[in-house]
Design a protein around this motif. Structure first.
Motif, mmCIF file in Angstrom:
data_model
loop_
_atom_site.group_PDB
_atom_site.id
_atom_site.type_symbol
_atom_site.label_atom_id
_atom_site.label_comp_id
_atom_site.label_asym_id
_atom_site.label_seq_id
_atom_site.Cartn_x
_atom_site.Cartn_y
_atom_site.Cartn_z
ATOM 1 N N ALA A 1 0.817 -1.188 0.008
ATOM 2 C CA ALA A 1 0.097 -0.173 -0.109
ATOM 3 C C ALA A 1 0.883 1.194 0.032
ATOM 4 O O ALA A 1 0.340 2.072 -0.778
ATOM 5 N N MET A 2 1.929 1.255 0.636
ATOM 6 C CA MET A 2 2.844 2.344 0.910
ATOM 7 C C MET A 2 3.526 2.542 -0.582
ATOM 8 O O MET A 2 3.714 3.914 -1.082
ATOM 9 N N VAL A 3 3.819 1.585 -1.454
ATOM 10 C CA VAL A 3 4.329 1.618 -2.771
ATOM 11 C C VAL A 3 3.454 2.227 -3.759
ATOM 12 O O VAL A 3 3.483 3.014 -4.323
ATOM 13 N N ALA A 4 2.203 1.732 -3.562
ATOM 14 C CA ALA A 4 1.163 2.147 -4.250
ATOM 15 C C ALA A 4 0.726 3.532 -4.195
ATOM 16 O O ALA A 4 0.175 4.341 -5.172
ATOM 17 N N ALA A 5 0.992 4.292 -3.042
ATOM 18 C CA ALA A 5 0.986 5.566 -2.798
ATOM 19 C C ALA A 5 1.655 6.527 -3.356
ATOM 20 O O ALA A 5 1.377 7.832 -3.279
ATOM 21 N N VAL A 6 2.746 6.011 -3.863
ATOM 22 C CA VAL A 6 3.951 6.894 -4.306
ATOM 23 C C VAL A 6 3.515 7.209 -5.966
ATOM 24 O O VAL A 6 3.575 5.919 -6.569
ATOM 25 N N PRO A 7 3.413 8.437 -6.357
ATOM 26 C CA PRO A 7 3.006 8.565 -7.866
ATOM 27 C C PRO A 7 4.285 8.061 -8.727
ATOM 28 O O PRO A 7 5.330 8.123 -8.270
ATOM 29 N N ASP A 8 4.139 7.736 -9.922
ATOM 30 C CA ASP A 8 4.908 7.315 -10.802
ATOM 31 C C ASP A 8 6.219 8.232 -11.012
ATOM 32 O O ASP A 8 7.233 7.877 -11.123
ATOM 33 N N GLU A 9 5.772 9.570 -11.413
ATOM 34 C CA GLU A 9 6.697 10.464 -11.486
ATOM 35 C C GLU A 9 7.671 10.691 -10.303
ATOM 36 O O GLU A 9 8.889 10.898 -10.695
ATOM 37 N N ALA A 10 7.303 10.490 -9.093
ATOM 38 C CA ALA A 10 8.177 10.640 -8.019
ATOM 39 C C ALA A 10 9.078 9.555 -7.866
ATOM 40 O O ALA A 10 10.171 9.672 -7.526
ATOM 41 N N VAL A 11 8.537 8.149 -8.256
ATOM 42 C CA VAL A 11 9.442 7.227 -8.294
ATOM 43 C C VAL A 11 10.648 7.145 -9.231
ATOM 44 O O VAL A 11 11.670 6.918 -8.854
#
Length: 265
Positions: free
Chosen positions: A210-220
């Motif tokens: 859930a933590m990973v899913a909350a991080v936007p793609d552009e931020a990743v």
């Protein structure tokens, strides 16, 4: 002229004149038979020049260099450097005043400043979105949300002028999508639930995802995610960071970092 008259003529103190003598900036005339030093008009001219140069912002060492070259060539160079330095200071002052204006406007709007202030305008915007989201949710704000703000402020302060891509991407994504911030607050609340749990708690893998899913793609894409070995080696910061959280929270964070690393590839 006596020293008091010399000082009055140049508009400085006798203490300053004696200091200039001690550091060799102004020649010290010999004492007369009566025990007093007699200063000539040339001494007053040189002292007045010292004052004018220091009022321009030159250091005493720079003034000494100028006085050593009667032709004035060094003076032109030093004044050019001084002008450039003052221009940099003016720009810095403008930036600081703009930042202060933003903080005062924020305080006027909300009635107070957050405990994390002052931070950059980008981080302030992100924290404003967090505050707005938290205010719309039931109950107190999760402890994990406050800890994340502290961490973001620390990371930004520790790398001034560095790569801000991750912050810009995070701020843009979370500010533009209210649902993204709500998902982040759901993760904060679930992380708080792990505060008293063991590292093998069955909720750890799910919360990490859930933590990973909350991080936007552009931020990743903008994040500089450490390699697996860097989490356990040569990083006093990471040791201190994981020491601040409960075992289950640490396990969830480590697992989330590993998942983010895979997602970034």
């Amino acid at each position: 002229m006596r020293i008091g008259e010399l000082a009055d003529l140049a508009g400085i103190t006798t203490r300053a004149v004696r200091h200039y003598h001690r550091i060799g900036l102004l020649p010290e005339p010999p004492r007369q038979p009566n025990g007093y030093r007699e200063y000539a008009l040339r001494d007053a001219v040189e002292l007045a020049r010292v004052r004018r140069l220091t009022e321009l912002g030159l250091s005493l060492d720079e003034v000494r260099t100028v006085l050593a070259d009667d032709a004035g060539k060094d003076l032109v160079e030093i004044l050019a450097e001084l002008d450039a330095d003052l221009a940099r200071q003016e720009e810095a002052i403008r930036d600081r005043r703009a930042r202060l204006a933003q903080l005062l406007k924020q305080a006027e709007r909300t009635g107070r400043l957050p405990t994390d202030a002052p931070v950059s305008p980008e981080l302030t915007a992100l924290f404003d979105v967090m505050a707005h989201t938290s205010a719309g949710l039931p109950g107190p704000e999760p402890v994990s949300a406050a800890k994340e703000r502290e961490l973001l402020a620390l990371l930004e302060t520790g790398s001034p002028g560095g790569d801000r891509g991750w912050l810009d991407a995070l701020t843009h994504s979370l500010s533009a999508d209210p649902e993204a911030m709500r998902r982040a607050y759901d993760v904060y609340a679930r992380m708080d639930e792990l505060a008293d749990a063991d590292e093998d708690d069955p909720r750890v893998p799910e919360i990490a995802r859930a933590m990973v899913a909350a991080v936007p793609d552009e931020a990743v894409r903008a994040l500089n995610i450490p390699d697996a070995g860097d989490l356990d080696e040569n990083s006093g910061f990471m040791d201190a960071f994981f020491a601040e959280v409960a075992p289950a929270q640490s396990a969830a964070l480590r697992r989330a970092i590993a998942l983010l690393r895979e997602r970034a590839r």
